[in-house]
Scaffold this motif. Structure first.
Motif, short mmCIF file in Angstrom:
data_model
loop_
_atom_site.label_atom_id
_atom_site.label_comp_id
_atom_site.label_asym_id
_atom_site.label_seq_id
_atom_site.Cartn_x
_atom_site.Cartn_y
_atom_site.Cartn_z
N THR A 52 0.68 -1.27 -0.03
CA THR A 52 -0.08 -0.16 -0.50
C THR A 52 1.08 1.43 0.06
OG1 THR A 52 -2.17 -1.44 1.42
CG2 THR A 52 -1.65 0.93 1.29
N LEU A 53 2.26 1.32 0.40
CA LEU A 53 3.07 2.46 0.92
C LEU A 53 3.82 2.97 -0.19
CD1 LEU A 53 4.49 1.58 4.44
CD2 LEU A 53 3.48 3.31 3.36
N ILE A 54 3.79 1.65 -1.48
CA ILE A 54 4.68 1.89 -2.46
C ILE A 54 3.69 1.64 -3.39
CG2 ILE A 54 5.52 -0.08 -4.23
CD1 ILE A 54 6.86 -1.57 -2.07
N LEU A 55 2.23 1.44 -3.50
CA LEU A 55 1.45 1.93 -4.59
C LEU A 55 1.37 3.39 -4.61
CD1 LEU A 55 -0.38 -1.62 -4.85
CD2 LEU A 55 1.58 -0.29 -6.55
N GLY A 56 1.07 3.70 -3.38
CA GLY A 56 -0.09 4.95 -3.01
C GLY A 56 0.67 6.21 -3.46
N ILE A 57 2.23 5.82 -3.27
CA ILE A 57 3.13 6.89 -3.85
C ILE A 57 2.68 7.87 -5.33
CG2 ILE A 57 5.37 7.61 -5.52
CD1 ILE A 57 6.41 5.23 -3.67
N PRO A 58 2.00 7.12 -6.34
CA PRO A 58 1.03 8.62 -7.31
C PRO A 58 0.12 9.38 -6.93
CG PRO A 58 1.48 6.14 -7.99
CD PRO A 58 2.08 6.39 -6.86
N LEU A 59 -0.46 8.41 -6.06
CA LEU A 59 -2.07 8.65 -5.65
C LEU A 59 -1.53 10.40 -4.51
CD1 LEU A 59 -4.37 5.95 -4.80
CD2 LEU A 59 -4.09 7.64 -6.81
N VAL A 60 -0.05 9.88 -4.17
CA VAL A 60 -0.02 10.70 -2.57
C VAL A 60 0.77 11.85 -3.62
CG1 VAL A 60 1.38 10.90 -0.61
CG2 VAL A 60 0.32 9.27 -0.78
N THR A 61 1.79 11.71 -4.50
CA THR A 61 1.89 12.31 -5.16
C THR A 61 1.22 13.57 -6.08
OG1 THR A 61 4.47 11.34 -5.11
CG2 THR A 61 3.71 13.12 -6.56
N THR A 62 0.39 13.08 -6.34
CA THR A 62 -0.49 13.87 -6.58
C THR A 62 -1.83 14.55 -5.95
OG1 THR A 62 -2.24 12.10 -7.33
CG2 THR A 62 -0.80 12.91 -9.20
N LEU A 63 -1.75 14.38 -4.97
CA LEU A 63 -2.60 14.57 -4.22
C LEU A 63 -1.78 16.10 -3.55
CD1 LEU A 63 -5.10 15.13 -1.83
CD2 LEU A 63 -3.67 13.44 -0.58
N LEU A 64 -0.74 16.57 -2.78
CA LEU A 64 0.00 17.13 -2.81
C LEU A 64 0.16 18.36 -3.82
CD1 LEU A 64 2.83 15.33 -0.80
CD2 LEU A 64 1.05 16.54 0.45
N CYS A 65 0.64 17.71 -5.21
CA CYS A 65 0.48 18.66 -6.42
C CYS A 65 -0.54 19.04 -7.00
CB CYS A 65 1.39 18.02 -7.39
SG CYS A 65 2.70 17.55 -7.06
N GLY A 66 -1.80 18.88 -6.02
CA GLY A 66 -3.25 19.57 -6.64
C GLY A 66 -3.76 18.91 -7.65
N THR A 67 -3.08 17.83 -8.64
CA THR A 67 -3.94 17.12 -9.62
C THR A 67 -4.34 16.02 -9.07
OG1 THR A 67 -1.82 15.76 -10.56
CG2 THR A 67 -1.63 18.22 -11.02
N VAL A 68 -4.63 15.93 -8.35
CA VAL A 68 -5.01 14.64 -8.25
C VAL A 68 -6.86 14.59 -8.33
CG1 VAL A 68 -6.26 14.79 -5.88
CG2 VAL A 68 -5.81 12.44 -6.56
N SER A 69 -7.91 13.84 -8.83
CA SER A 69 -8.73 13.61 -9.74
C SER A 69 -9.19 12.32 -8.98
CB SER A 69 -8.87 13.73 -10.78
OG SER A 69 -8.48 13.03 -12.02
N ALA A 70 -10.81 12.52 -9.18
CA ALA A 70 -11.91 10.94 -8.56
C ALA A 70 -11.44 10.16 -9.95
CB ALA A 70 -12.73 11.50 -8.42
N ALA A 71 -11.50 10.26 -11.19
CA ALA A 71 -11.34 9.41 -12.51
C ALA A 71 -9.33 9.12 -12.13
CB ALA A 71 -10.61 10.27 -14.03
N SER A 72 -8.51 9.60 -12.16
CA SER A 72 -7.36 9.26 -11.99
C SER A 72 -6.95 7.99 -10.61
CB SER A 72 -6.00 10.17 -11.44
OG SER A 72 -6.00 10.36 -10.14
N VAL A 73 -7.80 8.57 -9.28
CA VAL A 73 -8.03 7.08 -8.37
C VAL A 73 -8.20 5.87 -8.99
CG1 VAL A 73 -8.49 6.69 -6.14
CG2 VAL A 73 -8.03 9.26 -6.00
N THR A 74 -9.54 6.30 -9.05
CA THR A 74 -10.56 5.16 -9.45
C THR A 74 -9.50 4.12 -10.89
OG1 THR A 74 -12.38 6.33 -9.32
CG2 THR A 74 -12.39 4.60 -10.65
#
Length: 614
Positions: free
Chosen positions: A181-203
């Protein structure tokens, strides 16, 4: 379980067993309330994604089991057993865990802020971060897990499954899943910190992970050669099921997550990867030597198909509280099966020595056999199945019924049609305790019932019946002095009852205390008497050498098959050249079939001693 379980091996909710989904109750209540009050609609999306992941994985397991049952491009040709099914029944623990993590992140990080539905830059960032840091870190983390210290405490649990199934991909100890979970969560955490996260990218990212995990563990090759010929470098960006399967058989190669490029960079790619892939694409569909044709018995019996829920089918059919809750789903699946399936289909593949047995489902319920409206369609389905088996040069086909009409219609059939009744009759006769001098017969007079009564009367055992019409019907089949052993009775009830379909509640009440009910039909009687004993329906324990046995046959126990099914298998193993079907056709010699079954490793079910003189 790992060979030497380490810290945090067990999941926190393991003690809850089947009630583990209760840990999500607060989340469900809060999400529904937030959606209803329009305070935070994103919370409900988390639940939707969770349900979607479960459905996605179940579709993969059903599809994979169907393909491997057919023998199409199967990678590892070994057996899956009950211990693997039991070990992998916790596959949904990671769904619960990930749902809780995402929910907590939503509540304590995002708060009431709503995610945008789509952001292209966020999707691109997720893809690049996965191909780079995620795949790289996972590769080395995976190699570390194969060090003897971590392997014996954690990763050996996953590698206990040599023959993989899609859900094998997520069966790991709790501590290992924390790392993933820590490894696979890297892209989601990074986009969250950068403000580029979206519902589509998470799903999409979660769906991609699930899809590739299931793909790599499905144990059959399904990626066509054209997929790589269009753009050859893609072989470094997308693994195949055969590529990852080698990791489960060789252990020290092919460590990559989904992209094999790091195995090629660091020289850990298995040299057989390409040749195995090519050989599997050339593999032809397996031809069975025998086919078992069966049908559904009740609504809940759909869960005992091997194509369905693995944990359900690995235990005898019984009343379970969650089946009541699943009734709407049960009705939908049953309607689709019976209304839109125009032919039989394979759902299980077993091996008995050199004999390959395919089990085919006729998509009808027992109740349909009593309907005149369904008679023509059922006969057509069976006839089509027989003709298809004839084209495949199948040695024998076992039917759950009397197939004489098909033999008469096609007198030059090479395959042999077997209804299995000879062995069923022999099993019932051998289930009667030694020293028994009299039994009571009650139920519909079938081909099996006639054979049992004739055999007992010839052996000097008195067979008592309750109804005059039954006495008259049975007497026609008994000749000579044996007729005197068939007795009409009204008040003398032996301690052994042979019962079939049609046994009423009133008749069960007539039985004396500690009476033993032995069914001779394919359906067990309702167990209404607590002070009596009920034997199983005619069945035998299968040999230890039988392979790919990981589901139960309706209410029968593990590694137990109905006598009708065993009768067809024995017929094929012995290579007998006669048909065994039809109500009026004389039965194959039951003693010969019984002896052949024992000779091939099948064993009778032993009923506990009752300490009663019969």
């Amino acid at each position: 379980m790992a060979s030497r379980p380490g810290l945090l091996t067990e999941w926190p909710w393991t003690p809850l067993g089947s009630f583990k989904y209760l840990v999500l109750a607060p989340l469900v209540i809060d999400s529904i309330y937030s959606y209803a009050t329009m305070r935070d609609v994103d919370k409900l999306l988390i639940l939707v994604v969770m349900v979607g992941r479960v459905v996605h994985s179940q579709m993969w397991i059903s599809f994979a089991r169907y393909k491997t049952a057919k023998g199409t491009k199967r990678i590892v040709n070994k057996s899956i057993e009950f211990n693997q099914v039991d070990r992998e029944r916790t596959w949904d623990d990671q769904v619960i865990f990930n749902t809780l993590v995402i929910y907590l992140a939503k509540v304590y990080v995002l708060g009431t802020n709503t995610l945008p539905f789509w952001r292209l830059d966020g999707v691109v960032q997720v893809a690049l971060l996965h191909a780079g840091p995620v795949e790289f870190i996972y590769y080395w983390f995976h190699r570390a897990l194969h060090h003897h210290f971590l392997y014996s405490r954690y990763h050996s649990h996953h590698h206990s499954s040599i023959v993989t199934e899609p859900i094998t991909s997520v069966v790991h100890p709790f501590a290992e899943h924390i790392g993933y979970t820590l490894i696979l969560g890297i892209p989601l955490v990074t986009t969250l910190l950068c403000g580029t996260v979206s519902a589509a990218s998470v799903t999409l990212y979660i769906t991609y992970i699930d899809f590739m995990n299931n793909l790599g563990h499905c144990n059959f090759e399904l990626i066509p050669r054209s997929f790589f010929s269009l753009f050859p470098p893609i072989k470094y960006l997308c693994y195949t099921p055969s590529f990852h399967s080698l990791h489960h058989t060789q252990f020290r190669t092919n460590y990559s997550l989904f992209m094999p490029m790091y195995d090629y960079i660091y020289g850990t790619n298995d040299k057989c990867s390409d040749s195995l892939y090519e050989s599997l694409l050339e593999q032809e569909e397996e031809k069975p030597e025998a086919i078992h044709l069966t049908h559904l018995i009740s609504l809940d019996s759909i869960y005992h198909l091997r194509l369905g829920f693995a944990s359900f089918s690995s235990h005898p059919l019984s009343s379970r509280f969650y089946l009541v809750l699943m009734k709407p789903i049960t009705l939908i699946i049953s309607f689709v099966l019976t209304s839109f399936s125009s032919r039989t289909f394979v759902f299980e593949r077993n091996r008995f020595g050199d004999l390959t047995l395919h089990s085919h489902l006729l998509p009808k319920f027992s109740s349909h056999y009593k309907s005149q409206q369904q008679k023509e369609s059922i006969n057509k389905l069976i006839e089509t199945a027989i003709l298809e088996a004839e084209k495949k040069d199948v040695r024998g086909e076992e039917l759950n019924g009397y197939g004489e009409m098909y033999v008469r219609k096609y007198p030059k059939l090479k395959i042999k049609i077997v209804d299995g009744t000879s062995l069923a009759a022999a099993v019932v006769v051998h289930s009667i305790p030694a020293g028994t001098r009299e039994v009571l017969f009650r139920g519909q007079i079938t081909k099996v019932a006639r054979a049992i009564v004739i055999s007992l009367c010839q052996s000097g055992i008195k067979v008592m019946v309750l109804h005059k019409e039954e006495h008259c019907m049975l007497a026609r089949f008994i000749g000579g002095d044996c007729k005197e052993n068939l007795v009409l009775t009204t008040n003398d009830y032996p301690m052994i009852w042979l019962v079939g379909d049609g046994l009423s509640k009133k008749e069960q009440k007539l039985a004396r205390k500690r009476t033993l009910f032995i069914p001779y039909s394919q359906f067990p009687p309702r167990e209404l008497r607590k002070n009596c004993f009920y034997h199983t329906t005619p069945a035998m324990t299968i040999p230890d050498s039988a392979q790919n046995i990981d589901s139960c046959e309706n209410w029968l126990g593990r590694r137990v098959m109905s006598a009708w099914r065993v009768g067809g298998i024995v017929h094929a193993l012995e290579g007998w050249e006669e048909h065994e079907c039809g109500l009026e056709v004389p039965m194959v010699n039951p003693p010969r079939v019984w002896e052949a079954a024992l000779r091939n490793g099948f064993k009778p079910l032993v009923f506990p001693s009752l300490d009663v003189v019969y």
